[in-house]
Design an enzyme around this catalytic site. Structure first.
Site, mmCIF file in Angstrom:
data_model
loop_
_atom_site.group_PDB
_atom_site.id
_atom_site.type_symbol
_atom_site.label_atom_id
_atom_site.label_comp_id
_atom_site.label_asym_id
_atom_site.label_seq_id
_atom_site.Cartn_x
_atom_site.Cartn_y
_atom_site.Cartn_z
ATOM 1 N N TYR A 30 0.828 -1.212 0.000
ATOM 2 C CA TYR A 30 0.000 0.000 0.000
ATOM 3 C C TYR A 30 0.858 1.257 0.000
ATOM 4 O O TYR A 30 0.475 2.283 -0.561
ATOM 5 C CB TYR A 30 -1.006 -0.016 1.165
ATOM 6 N N GLN A 88 -14.624 5.439 -6.404
ATOM 7 C CA GLN A 88 -14.047 4.233 -5.788
ATOM 8 C C GLN A 88 -12.531 4.376 -5.718
ATOM 9 O O GLN A 88 -11.843 3.519 -5.181
ATOM 10 C CB GLN A 88 -14.391 3.003 -6.634
ATOM 11 N N HIS A 106 -14.412 4.302 -1.100
ATOM 12 C CA HIS A 106 -13.439 3.302 -0.631
ATOM 13 C C HIS A 106 -12.301 3.932 0.161
ATOM 14 O O HIS A 106 -11.218 3.360 0.249
ATOM 15 C CB HIS A 106 -12.893 2.497 -1.827
ATOM 16 N N CYS A 125 -4.903 4.391 12.872
ATOM 17 C CA CYS A 125 -4.459 3.495 13.937
ATOM 18 C C CYS A 125 -5.400 2.292 14.018
ATOM 19 O O CYS A 125 -6.618 2.455 14.035
ATOM 20 C CB CYS A 125 -4.453 4.255 15.267
ATOM 21 N N GLY A 140 -15.291 4.686 -16.239
ATOM 22 C CA GLY A 140 -14.043 3.967 -15.976
ATOM 23 C C GLY A 140 -14.122 2.992 -14.820
ATOM 24 O O GLY A 140 -13.147 2.809 -14.104
ATOM 25 N N THR A 141 -15.283 2.369 -14.665
ATOM 26 C CA THR A 141 -15.401 1.340 -13.617
ATOM 27 C C THR A 141 -15.908 0.039 -14.236
ATOM 28 O O THR A 141 -16.792 0.068 -15.089
ATOM 29 C CB THR A 141 -16.324 1.773 -12.458
HETATM 30 P P1 OAD Z 1 -11.452 -1.859 -12.283
HETATM 31 O O1 OAD Z 1 -9.993 -1.980 -12.449
HETATM 32 O O2 OAD Z 1 -12.211 -3.048 -11.825
HETATM 33 O O3 OAD Z 1 -12.108 -1.393 -13.663
HETATM 34 C C1 OAD Z 1 -11.547 -0.380 -14.438
HETATM 35 C C2 OAD Z 1 -12.366 -0.267 -15.708
HETATM 36 O O4 OAD Z 1 -11.877 0.852 -16.437
HETATM 37 C C3 OAD Z 1 -12.237 -1.480 -16.638
HETATM 38 O O5 OAD Z 1 -13.534 -1.846 -17.103
HETATM 39 C C4 OAD Z 1 -11.369 -0.970 -17.795
HETATM 40 O O6 OAD Z 1 -11.727 -1.554 -19.030
HETATM 41 C C5 OAD Z 1 -11.699 0.499 -17.803
HETATM 42 N N1 OAD Z 1 -10.662 1.396 -18.317
HETATM 43 C C6 OAD Z 1 -9.315 1.246 -18.320
HETATM 44 N N2 OAD Z 1 -8.708 2.350 -18.802
HETATM 45 C C7 OAD Z 1 -9.705 3.238 -19.102
HETATM 46 C C8 OAD Z 1 -9.731 4.565 -19.624
HETATM 47 N N3 OAD Z 1 -8.627 5.225 -19.927
HETATM 48 N N4 OAD Z 1 -10.934 5.153 -19.800
HETATM 49 C C9 OAD Z 1 -12.088 4.489 -19.498
HETATM 50 N N5 OAD Z 1 -12.119 3.241 -19.006
HETATM 51 C C10 OAD Z 1 -10.952 2.618 -18.797
HETATM 52 O O7 OAD Z 1 -11.671 -0.593 -11.320
HETATM 53 P P2 OAD Z 1 -12.907 -0.248 -10.400
HETATM 54 O O8 OAD Z 1 -14.186 -0.501 -11.097
HETATM 55 O O9 OAD Z 1 -12.643 1.088 -9.856
HETATM 56 O O10 OAD Z 1 -11.452 -2.036 -4.449
HETATM 57 O O11 OAD Z 1 -12.733 -1.316 -9.242
HETATM 58 C C11 OAD Z 1 -13.597 -1.279 -8.148
HETATM 59 C C12 OAD Z 1 -12.876 -1.732 -6.905
HETATM 60 O O12 OAD Z 1 -12.282 -3.021 -7.119
HETATM 61 C C13 OAD Z 1 -11.698 -0.861 -6.516
HETATM 62 O O13 OAD Z 1 -12.077 0.271 -5.778
HETATM 63 C C14 OAD Z 1 -10.844 -1.798 -5.723
HETATM 64 C C15 OAD Z 1 -10.928 -3.017 -6.608
HETATM 65 O O14 OAD Z 1 -10.677 -4.223 -6.040
HETATM 66 C C16 OAD Z 1 -10.685 -2.445 -3.419
HETATM 67 O O15 OAD Z 1 -9.462 -2.476 -3.456
HETATM 68 C C17 OAD Z 1 -11.465 -2.813 -2.211
#
Ligand code: OAD
Length: 270
Positions: free
Chosen positions: A85, A123, A141, A149, A211-212
Protein backbone atom coordinates in the site's frame (compact mmCIF):
# COMPACT_ATOMS: atom_id res chain seq x y z
CA UNK A 1 -23.96 13.26 -51.45
CA UNK A 2 -21.69 10.35 -50.74
CA UNK A 3 -22.63 6.68 -50.68
CA UNK A 4 -19.86 5.90 -48.23
CA UNK A 5 -21.22 4.27 -45.06
CA UNK A 6 -21.17 6.70 -42.19
CA UNK A 7 -19.37 5.58 -39.04
CA UNK A 8 -20.67 6.92 -35.77
CA UNK A 9 -18.01 9.16 -34.28
CA UNK A 10 -17.24 9.78 -30.62
CA UNK A 11 -19.23 13.03 -30.90
CA UNK A 12 -22.25 11.14 -32.26
CA UNK A 13 -22.10 8.73 -29.34
CA UNK A 14 -21.72 11.52 -26.78
CA UNK A 15 -24.35 13.95 -28.12
CA UNK A 16 -27.42 12.40 -26.38
CA UNK A 17 -25.54 12.49 -23.07
CA UNK A 18 -24.41 16.07 -23.69
CA UNK A 19 -28.03 17.16 -24.30
CA UNK A 20 -29.08 15.63 -20.99
CA UNK A 21 -26.19 17.25 -19.14
CA UNK A 22 -27.08 20.67 -20.54
CA UNK A 23 -30.62 20.33 -19.17
CA UNK A 24 -29.63 18.70 -15.88
CA UNK A 25 -29.57 20.26 -12.43
CA UNK A 26 -28.23 17.34 -10.47
CA UNK A 27 -25.53 15.13 -11.93
CA UNK A 28 -23.77 12.20 -10.26
CA UNK A 29 -20.61 10.60 -11.62
CA UNK A 30 -19.48 7.23 -10.28
CA UNK A 31 -15.79 6.89 -11.06
CA UNK A 32 -13.43 3.93 -11.03
CA UNK A 33 -9.80 3.09 -11.67
CA UNK A 34 -10.21 3.61 -15.44
CA UNK A 35 -10.53 7.36 -14.84
CA UNK A 36 -7.03 7.43 -13.32
CA UNK A 37 -5.50 5.06 -15.89
CA UNK A 38 -4.45 7.96 -18.11
CA UNK A 39 -2.62 9.41 -15.09
CA UNK A 40 -0.46 6.29 -15.19
CA UNK A 41 -2.17 4.45 -12.30
CA UNK A 42 -2.91 0.82 -12.93
CA UNK A 43 -6.49 -0.44 -12.91
CA UNK A 44 -7.50 -3.56 -10.97
CA UNK A 45 -9.20 -5.39 -13.83
CA UNK A 46 -9.98 -4.96 -17.48
CA UNK A 47 -8.43 -5.22 -20.88
CA UNK A 48 -6.74 -8.24 -22.38
CA UNK A 49 -3.26 -7.56 -21.11
CA UNK A 50 -1.80 -11.07 -20.94
CA UNK A 51 0.91 -10.03 -23.41
CA UNK A 52 2.04 -7.15 -21.20
CA UNK A 53 4.85 -7.55 -18.67
CA UNK A 54 3.39 -8.21 -15.18
CA UNK A 55 4.25 -4.73 -13.89
CA UNK A 56 2.05 -3.15 -16.55
CA UNK A 57 -0.97 -5.41 -16.12
CA UNK A 58 -4.10 -4.68 -14.14
CA UNK A 59 -3.20 -5.03 -10.46
CA UNK A 60 -5.38 -8.06 -9.77
CA UNK A 61 -3.76 -9.82 -12.75
CA UNK A 62 -0.35 -9.55 -11.05
CA UNK A 63 -1.36 -9.67 -7.38
CA UNK A 64 -3.85 -11.80 -5.45
CA UNK A 65 -6.32 -9.47 -3.69
CA UNK A 66 -7.00 -12.03 -0.96
CA UNK A 67 -3.38 -11.70 0.22
CA UNK A 68 -3.36 -7.87 0.07
CA UNK A 69 -6.78 -6.28 0.27
CA UNK A 70 -8.51 -7.95 3.20
CA UNK A 71 -8.32 -7.47 6.98
CA UNK A 72 -7.20 -11.12 7.25
CA UNK A 73 -4.28 -10.47 4.89
CA UNK A 74 -3.16 -7.52 7.02
CA UNK A 75 -3.39 -9.59 10.17
CA UNK A 76 -1.43 -12.44 8.61
CA UNK A 77 1.34 -10.33 7.06
CA UNK A 78 1.15 -6.63 8.02
CA UNK A 79 4.63 -5.98 6.67
CA UNK A 80 3.85 -7.18 3.15
CA UNK A 81 0.46 -5.46 3.02
CA UNK A 82 1.87 -2.15 4.36
CA UNK A 83 4.74 -2.21 1.87
CA UNK A 84 2.36 -2.80 -1.02
CA UNK A 85 0.00 0.00 0.00
CA UNK A 86 2.88 2.37 0.62
CA UNK A 87 4.21 1.61 -2.87
CA UNK A 88 0.78 2.46 -4.28
CA UNK A 89 0.48 5.55 -2.05
CA UNK A 90 3.72 6.96 -3.48
CA UNK A 91 2.48 6.19 -7.01
CA UNK A 92 -0.72 8.14 -6.33
CA UNK A 93 1.25 11.10 -4.96
CA UNK A 94 3.49 11.12 -8.04
CA UNK A 95 0.54 10.98 -10.47
CA UNK A 96 -1.14 14.07 -11.92
CA UNK A 97 -4.84 14.56 -12.72
CA UNK A 98 -5.58 13.87 -16.40
CA UNK A 99 -8.07 15.53 -18.79
CA UNK A 100 -10.86 13.23 -17.53
CA UNK A 101 -10.46 14.49 -13.96
CA UNK A 102 -10.20 18.09 -15.19
CA UNK A 103 -13.36 17.75 -17.29
CA UNK A 104 -15.32 16.50 -14.27
CA UNK A 105 -14.10 19.51 -12.27
CA UNK A 106 -15.23 21.78 -15.11
CA UNK A 107 -18.60 20.02 -15.22
CA UNK A 108 -19.11 20.82 -11.53
CA UNK A 109 -18.27 24.50 -12.15
CA UNK A 110 -20.55 24.76 -15.22
CA UNK A 111 -23.47 23.23 -13.34
CA UNK A 112 -22.81 25.44 -10.30
CA UNK A 113 -23.12 28.62 -12.42
CA UNK A 114 -26.58 27.35 -13.44
CA UNK A 115 -27.63 26.49 -9.87
CA UNK A 116 -26.87 22.80 -10.31
CA UNK A 117 -24.56 20.24 -8.72
CA UNK A 118 -22.18 17.49 -9.76
CA UNK A 119 -21.36 14.92 -7.10
CA UNK A 120 -18.56 12.46 -7.70
CA UNK A 121 -18.88 9.07 -6.07
CA UNK A 122 -15.40 7.69 -6.42
CA UNK A 123 -14.05 4.23 -5.79
CA UNK A 124 -10.57 5.65 -6.32
CA UNK A 125 -8.33 6.20 -3.34
CA UNK A 126 -5.87 8.53 -5.12
CA UNK A 127 -7.52 11.94 -4.46
CA UNK A 128 -6.89 13.01 -8.08
CA UNK A 129 -10.45 14.37 -8.40
CA UNK A 130 -9.82 16.80 -5.54
CA UNK A 131 -6.44 17.77 -6.98
CA UNK A 132 -8.17 18.47 -10.33
CA UNK A 133 -10.53 20.91 -8.58
CA UNK A 134 -13.65 18.83 -7.91
CA UNK A 135 -15.18 19.82 -4.58
CA UNK A 136 -18.18 17.54 -4.06
CA UNK A 137 -16.36 14.20 -3.91
CA UNK A 138 -17.59 11.20 -1.92
CA UNK A 139 -14.81 8.69 -1.25
CA UNK A 140 -16.60 5.35 -1.21
CA UNK A 141 -13.44 3.30 -0.63
CA UNK A 142 -11.54 5.79 1.53
CA UNK A 143 -8.14 7.16 0.59
CA UNK A 144 -4.68 5.65 0.49
CA UNK A 145 -3.10 9.01 1.34
CA UNK A 146 -4.33 8.80 4.93
CA UNK A 147 -3.54 5.95 7.36
CA UNK A 148 -5.22 5.14 10.63
CA UNK A 149 -4.46 3.50 13.94
CA UNK A 150 -5.64 -0.11 14.14
CA UNK A 151 -6.67 0.43 17.76
CA UNK A 152 -7.99 3.99 18.13
CA UNK A 153 -8.97 4.77 14.53
CA UNK A 154 -7.09 8.11 14.71
CA UNK A 155 -5.86 9.30 11.32
CA UNK A 156 -2.55 10.63 10.10
CA UNK A 157 -1.26 11.79 6.70
CA UNK A 158 2.17 10.22 6.21
CA UNK A 159 5.00 12.22 4.65
CA UNK A 160 5.31 11.98 0.85
CA UNK A 161 8.31 9.70 1.29
CA UNK A 162 8.47 5.95 1.96
CA UNK A 163 7.26 5.00 5.43
CA UNK A 164 10.23 4.62 7.80
CA UNK A 165 9.16 1.12 8.93
CA UNK A 166 6.97 -1.79 7.79
CA UNK A 167 4.57 -2.32 9.35
CA UNK A 168 4.37 1.27 10.63
CA UNK A 169 3.85 1.54 14.39
CA UNK A 170 0.92 3.72 15.42
CA UNK A 171 1.89 6.96 17.16
CA UNK A 172 -1.45 6.82 19.00
CA UNK A 173 -1.36 3.54 20.91
CA UNK A 174 1.58 1.40 22.04
CA UNK A 175 1.74 -1.88 20.14
CA UNK A 176 -0.84 -0.81 17.55
CA UNK A 177 -0.12 -0.34 13.83
CA UNK A 178 -1.04 2.11 11.09
CA UNK A 179 -3.10 0.78 8.19
CA UNK A 180 -4.24 2.55 5.04
CA UNK A 181 -7.62 4.29 5.43
CA UNK A 182 -9.10 2.32 2.54
CA UNK A 183 -11.97 -0.14 2.42
CA UNK A 184 -10.82 -3.74 2.09
CA UNK A 185 -12.85 -6.66 0.80
CA UNK A 186 -15.14 -7.83 3.56
CA UNK A 187 -15.27 -4.39 5.23
CA UNK A 188 -18.18 -1.96 5.33
CA UNK A 189 -18.04 1.24 3.35
CA UNK A 190 -18.00 4.40 5.50
CA UNK A 191 -21.60 4.92 6.64
CA UNK A 192 -21.77 8.63 5.77
CA UNK A 193 -20.36 8.02 2.26
CA UNK A 194 -22.83 5.23 1.65
CA UNK A 195 -25.80 7.29 2.84
CA UNK A 196 -24.80 10.30 0.73
CA UNK A 197 -24.25 8.11 -2.33
CA UNK A 198 -27.70 6.57 -2.00
CA UNK A 199 -29.28 10.00 -1.50
CA UNK A 200 -27.69 11.70 -4.53
CA UNK A 201 -28.26 8.65 -6.74
CA UNK A 202 -31.97 8.73 -5.94
CA UNK A 203 -32.26 12.45 -6.63
CA UNK A 204 -30.12 13.02 -9.73
CA UNK A 205 -31.26 13.78 -13.30
CA UNK A 206 -28.19 12.25 -14.93
CA UNK A 207 -25.96 9.46 -13.61
CA UNK A 208 -22.62 8.75 -15.28
CA UNK A 209 -20.66 5.54 -14.74
CA UNK A 210 -17.05 6.26 -15.71
CA UNK A 211 -14.04 3.97 -15.98
CA UNK A 212 -15.40 1.34 -13.62
CA UNK A 213 -15.77 -2.38 -14.28
CA UNK A 214 -19.08 -2.15 -12.36
CA UNK A 215 -18.31 -5.41 -10.57
CA UNK A 216 -17.76 -4.33 -6.98
CA UNK A 217 -20.82 -3.68 -4.81
CA UNK A 218 -22.36 -1.64 -3.35
CA UNK A 219 -20.80 1.00 -5.69
CA UNK A 220 -21.89 -0.90 -8.80
CA UNK A 221 -25.51 -0.79 -7.65
CA UNK A 222 -25.91 2.99 -7.68
CA UNK A 223 -26.46 3.25 -11.44
CA UNK A 224 -29.50 0.99 -11.21
CA UNK A 225 -30.77 2.87 -8.16
CA UNK A 226 -30.51 6.13 -10.12
CA UNK A 227 -32.27 4.64 -13.17
CA UNK A 228 -35.07 3.27 -11.03
CA UNK A 229 -35.66 6.82 -9.75
CA UNK A 230 -35.86 8.25 -13.25
CA UNK A 231 -32.29 9.39 -13.97
CA UNK A 232 -30.87 9.29 -17.46
CA UNK A 233 -27.86 6.96 -17.25
CA UNK A 234 -24.66 6.89 -19.27
CA UNK A 235 -21.46 4.88 -19.19
CA UNK A 236 -18.04 5.70 -20.60
CA UNK A 237 -15.61 2.79 -20.43
CA UNK A 238 -12.93 1.20 -22.55
CA UNK A 239 -14.63 -2.21 -22.34
CA UNK A 240 -18.19 -3.46 -22.00
CA UNK A 241 -19.21 -4.04 -18.36
CA UNK A 242 -22.16 -5.63 -16.56
CA UNK A 243 -23.67 -2.11 -16.47
CA UNK A 244 -23.45 -1.53 -20.24
CA UNK A 245 -26.72 -3.24 -21.18
CA UNK A 246 -28.78 -1.39 -18.57
CA UNK A 247 -27.74 2.22 -19.23
CA UNK A 248 -29.36 4.63 -21.69
CA UNK A 249 -26.07 5.44 -23.46
CA UNK A 250 -22.91 3.33 -23.34
CA UNK A 251 -19.79 4.74 -24.96
CA UNK A 252 -16.58 2.74 -25.54
CA UNK A 253 -13.83 5.29 -25.07
CA UNK A 254 -11.13 6.53 -22.76
CA UNK A 255 -12.53 8.94 -20.20
CA UNK A 256 -9.52 11.22 -20.70
CA UNK A 257 -10.66 11.71 -24.28
CA UNK A 258 -14.43 11.43 -23.98
CA UNK A 259 -15.06 13.51 -20.84
CA UNK A 260 -13.51 16.78 -22.09
CA UNK A 261 -15.42 16.36 -25.37
CA UNK A 262 -18.67 15.58 -23.53
CA UNK A 263 -18.42 18.71 -21.40
CA UNK A 264 -17.49 20.77 -24.47
CA UNK A 265 -20.51 19.46 -26.41
CA UNK A 266 -22.74 20.32 -23.46
CA UNK A 267 -21.34 23.71 -22.45
CA UNK A 268 -19.07 24.90 -25.26
CA UNK A 269 -15.29 25.31 -25.33
CA UNK A 270 -13.95 26.14 -21.89
P1 OAD B 1 -11.45 -1.86 -12.28
O1 OAD B 1 -9.99 -1.98 -12.45
O2 OAD B 1 -12.21 -3.05 -11.83
O3 OAD B 1 -12.11 -1.39 -13.66
C1 OAD B 1 -11.55 -0.38 -14.44
C2 OAD B 1 -12.37 -0.27 -15.71
O4 OAD B 1 -11.88 0.85 -16.44
C3 OAD B 1 -12.24 -1.48 -16.64
O5 OAD B 1 -13.53 -1.85 -17.10
C4 OAD B 1 -11.37 -0.97 -17.80
O6 OAD B 1 -11.73 -1.55 -19.03
C5 OAD B 1 -11.70 0.50 -17.80
N1 OAD B 1 -10.66 1.40 -18.32
C6 OAD B 1 -9.31 1.25 -18.32
N2 OAD B 1 -8.71 2.35 -18.80
C7 OAD B 1 -9.70 3.24 -19.10
C8 OAD B 1 -9.73 4.56 -19.62
N3 OAD B 1 -8.63 5.23 -19.93
N4 OAD B 1 -10.93 5.15 -19.80
C9 OAD B 1 -12.09 4.49 -19.50
N5 OAD B 1 -12.12 3.24 -19.01
C10 OAD B 1 -10.95 2.62 -18.80
O7 OAD B 1 -11.67 -0.59 -11.32
P2 OAD B 1 -12.91 -0.25 -10.40
O8 OAD B 1 -14.19 -0.50 -11.10
O9 OAD B 1 -12.64 1.09 -9.86
O10 OAD B 1 -11.45 -2.04 -4.45
O11 OAD B 1 -12.73 -1.32 -9.24
C11 OAD B 1 -13.60 -1.28 -8.15
C12 OAD B 1 -12.88 -1.73 -6.90
O12 OAD B 1 -12.28 -3.02 -7.12
C13 OAD B 1 -11.70 -0.86 -6.52
O13 OAD B 1 -12.08 0.27 -5.78
C14 OAD B 1 -10.84 -1.80 -5.72
C15 OAD B 1 -10.93 -3.02 -6.61
O14 OAD B 1 -10.68 -4.22 -6.04
C16 OAD B 1 -10.68 -2.45 -3.42
O15 OAD B 1 -9.46 -2.48 -3.46
C17 OAD B 1 -11.46 -2.81 -2.21
Amino acid sequence: MSDAPSHPTLDDALRPLAMRLRAARRVVALTGAGVSAESGLRTFRGGDDTLLPPDMRALWAEFDPTTLATPEAFEADPERVSRWYDWRRLGCLAAEPNPGHLALARLERELATRGGTCTILTQNVDRLHQRAGSVDVVELHGTILVWRCTRTGQRVTPEPTPMPAFPAPSPFAPGALLRPDVVWFGEMLPEDALARAAEVSTECDVFLSLGTSAMVYPAAGFVRLAASHGAFTGEINLDATPASGGVDVSVRAKTGQAMPRLVELAFGAG
